[in-house]
Motif scaffolding. Structure first.
Motif, mmCIF file in Angstrom:
data_model
loop_
_atom_site.group_PDB
_atom_site.id
_atom_site.type_symbol
_atom_site.label_atom_id
_atom_site.label_comp_id
_atom_site.label_asym_id
_atom_site.label_seq_id
_atom_site.Cartn_x
_atom_site.Cartn_y
_atom_site.Cartn_z
ATOM 1 N N UNK A 81 0.858 -1.189 0.000
ATOM 2 C CA UNK A 81 0.000 0.000 0.000
ATOM 3 C C UNK A 81 0.900 1.246 0.000
ATOM 4 N N UNK A 82 0.367 2.309 -0.571
ATOM 5 C CA UNK A 82 1.100 3.568 -0.681
ATOM 6 C C UNK A 82 0.195 4.703 -0.200
ATOM 7 N N UNK A 83 0.718 5.544 0.688
ATOM 8 C CA UNK A 83 -0.004 6.724 1.157
ATOM 9 C C UNK A 83 0.866 7.954 0.898
ATOM 10 N N UNK A 84 0.204 9.025 0.490
ATOM 11 C CA UNK A 84 0.948 10.249 0.169
ATOM 12 C C UNK A 84 0.426 11.436 0.984
ATOM 13 N N UNK A 85 1.353 12.295 1.372
ATOM 14 C CA UNK A 85 1.057 13.584 2.001
ATOM 15 C C UNK A 85 0.088 13.450 3.180
ATOM 16 N N UNK A 86 -1.090 14.092 3.139
ATOM 17 C CA UNK A 86 -1.964 14.102 4.323
ATOM 18 C C UNK A 86 -2.413 12.695 4.710
ATOM 19 N N UNK A 87 -2.623 11.814 3.719
ATOM 20 C CA UNK A 87 -3.017 10.434 4.037
ATOM 21 C C UNK A 87 -1.861 9.664 4.681
ATOM 22 N N UNK A 88 -0.640 10.006 4.314
ATOM 23 C CA UNK A 88 0.530 9.393 4.954
ATOM 24 C C UNK A 88 0.633 9.847 6.404
ATOM 25 N N UNK A 89 0.323 11.108 6.658
ATOM 26 C CA UNK A 89 0.315 11.627 8.030
ATOM 27 C C UNK A 89 -0.742 10.886 8.855
ATOM 28 N N UNK A 90 -1.954 10.780 8.298
ATOM 29 C CA UNK A 90 -3.040 10.088 8.998
ATOM 30 C C UNK A 90 -2.667 8.633 9.285
ATOM 31 N N UNK A 91 -2.059 7.965 8.299
ATOM 32 C CA UNK A 91 -1.699 6.559 8.476
ATOM 33 C C UNK A 91 -0.705 6.393 9.624
ATOM 34 N N UNK A 92 0.330 7.233 9.672
ATOM 35 C CA UNK A 92 1.314 7.099 10.737
ATOM 36 C C UNK A 92 0.667 7.301 12.113
ATOM 37 N N UNK A 93 -0.226 8.265 12.216
ATOM 38 C CA UNK A 93 -0.883 8.518 13.501
ATOM 39 C C UNK A 93 -1.786 7.354 13.898
ATOM 40 N N UNK A 94 -2.466 6.740 12.935
ATOM 41 C CA UNK A 94 -3.315 5.585 13.226
ATOM 42 C C UNK A 94 -2.470 4.397 13.683
ATOM 43 N N UNK A 95 -1.320 4.232 13.048
ATOM 44 C CA UNK A 95 -0.409 3.155 13.447
ATOM 45 C C UNK A 95 0.060 3.378 14.886
#
Length: 429
Positions: free
Chosen positions: A87-101
């Motif tokens: 899976x690949x997340x970019x910019x704001x979605x990458x930020x959200x993903x890291x916080x969810x993790x």
């Protein structure tokens, strides 16, 4: 600055793939060096656990294709096979993903706390290798702050059910009275320490801890009155234990089919209960084919864990709201920083024009030119220089139909207010 996250986890890839993509501690230095060179990213961090491997990258361009090729090559995998589970997340979605993790919302065990520490370790390791800069550092710090907020303001972490707890719960299906059973724990890290506590709470009194370092094994075993041994001694004690739970960082299996077969003969086929939490796996998969062996991996613990998820759905919704706020806070910080940077360049340009015109005026004064003439020339020259480039760009924007540029100009210089303050023709008279 573009932000990119690439990874696989327990939802997208089975343990057979995850163990091949895991990064061992011995190869981390090599990985950081190669990753940044191959991707062109200015900053990078790597998270590798039993349930996920993720790469966090910051740079000027989208480097996803280059990172995918590097990741496949580093682990000797086919690019197409890896792409299917990535899976690949970019910019704001990458930020959200890291916080969810970090908050445990993306974990197999909803709200489990171990991932927070693992993410902090990943950040520390990246810093040690000089792989992070101001952007990722700011993101990690904001992520940790939001994750702590989730822990303190929601019930996501109450009555935690971890992989360690799920392992011990499954053992109850095999052994009704666990006070009669002896446990062998392979490894001496945080997960095994947690397993030992749950086993002790379940009634297990006889512990054996095997580890590469004898001192670590003894230290953990002594907490429960057990004994520590080194890994090479496992075959000598295998026939005497009933429960085997393993979690090490070994790149190769520690317990093989042959050793288990020999132990079963000595046990007269009394059953073994085994849980292999490690990725890569510590116990050869072929061991699971033996009669009287109940072998489970992290992927087999889902039923116990899904019950935990259902009990925390309300807390998870609250946590998601906190994370949304955290993402917005981070994006606002970036915009504010970008504004500071832009204003700095804007001011530097204005000061350069000022210095040029001031020097011209001083030369004129030294040459005896009338001061009033010099002053008027300075004001006119500075005004023309300051307004020339913006005027050119506004005309160009209007010709292209970008009327928002003039609106921005009116807002920046409060032109509407100036027009309102100007006296009418009648008032002037």
């Amino acid at each position: 600055m573009a932000l990119l996250t690439l990874g696989i986890n327990h939802r997208t890839a089975p343990v057979e793939i995850r163990e091949r993509v895991a990064f061992t501690p011995e190869r981390m230095a090599e990985a950081f060096s190669e990753l940044r060179a191959a991707s062109g990213a200015s900053e990078a961090a790597i998270l590798s656990t039993c349930n996920r491997t993720e790469l966090y990258l910051a740079g000027d361009d989208d480097c996803a294709p280059a990172v995918l090729r590097w990741l496949a090559g580093f682990h000797e995998l086919d690019v197409a096979d890896l792409e299917e589970v990535l899976y690949v997340h970019r910019d704001s979605e990458a930020v959200r993903h890291m916080m969810r993790v970090a908050a445990g919302l993306d974990s197999m065990v909803l709200g489990e706390p171990q991932i927070f520490g693992q993410l902090k370790d990943a950040y520390s390791l990246a810093r040690e290798h000089g792989a992070t800069g101001s952007f990722l550092s700011r993101l990690f710090e904001q992520t940790f702050s939001v994750a702590k907020r989730v822990r303190t303001q929601t019930a996501i972490g109450e009555n935690p059910v971890s992989v360690a707890y799920a392992s011990v719960s499954m053992a109850h299906h095999i052994f009704a009275d666990m006070s009669r059973n002896k446990a062998l724990l392979i490894g001496a890290g945080k997960t095994i320490e947690l397993v030992s506590r749950h086993l002790a709470d379940a009634g297990v009194r006889d512990f054996l801890v095997a580890n590469r370092t004898l001192e670590r094994a003894q230290a953990l075993a002594e907490l429960h009155g057990g004994k520590g041994i080194v890994l090479s001694e496992i075959p000598d004690h295998l026939a005497d234990v009933d429960i085997i739970i393993s979690s090490t960082a070994s790149p190769l299996p520690i317990l093989g089919k042959g050793a288990v077969e020999r132990a079963l003969k000595k046990r007269k086929h009394r059953p073994f209960f085994m849980v292999d939490i490690a990725v890569p796996r510590d116990i050869e998969p072929e061991v699971g084919s033996l009669a009287d062996v109940y072998l489970y991996t992290v992927d087999d613990l889902r039923q116990v864990i899904e019950e935990n998820i259902r009990s925390r759905e309300g807390a998870a919704r609250e946590a998601e709201n906190l994370i949304s706020s955290g993402v917005q806070e981070f994006l606002d910080q970036l915009r504010a920083l970008d504004a500071v940077s832009t204003l700095k360049v804007f001011r530097q340009r204005a000061e350069l024009l000022r210095d040029v015109e001031s020097e011209k005026a001083l030369r004129a004064l030294r040459n005896g030119v009338d001061p009033e003439t010099v002053l008027r020339s300075l004001a006119r020259g500075l005004t023309n220089k300051l307004l020339h480039q913006p005027s050119v760009q506004v005309r160009k924007a209007m010709a292209e139909g970008r009327t928002e540029v003039t609106e921005c100009l009116r807002e920046l210089y409060q032109l509407d207010a100036l027009e309102a303050d100007e006296p009418t023709t009648t008032e002037k008279l």
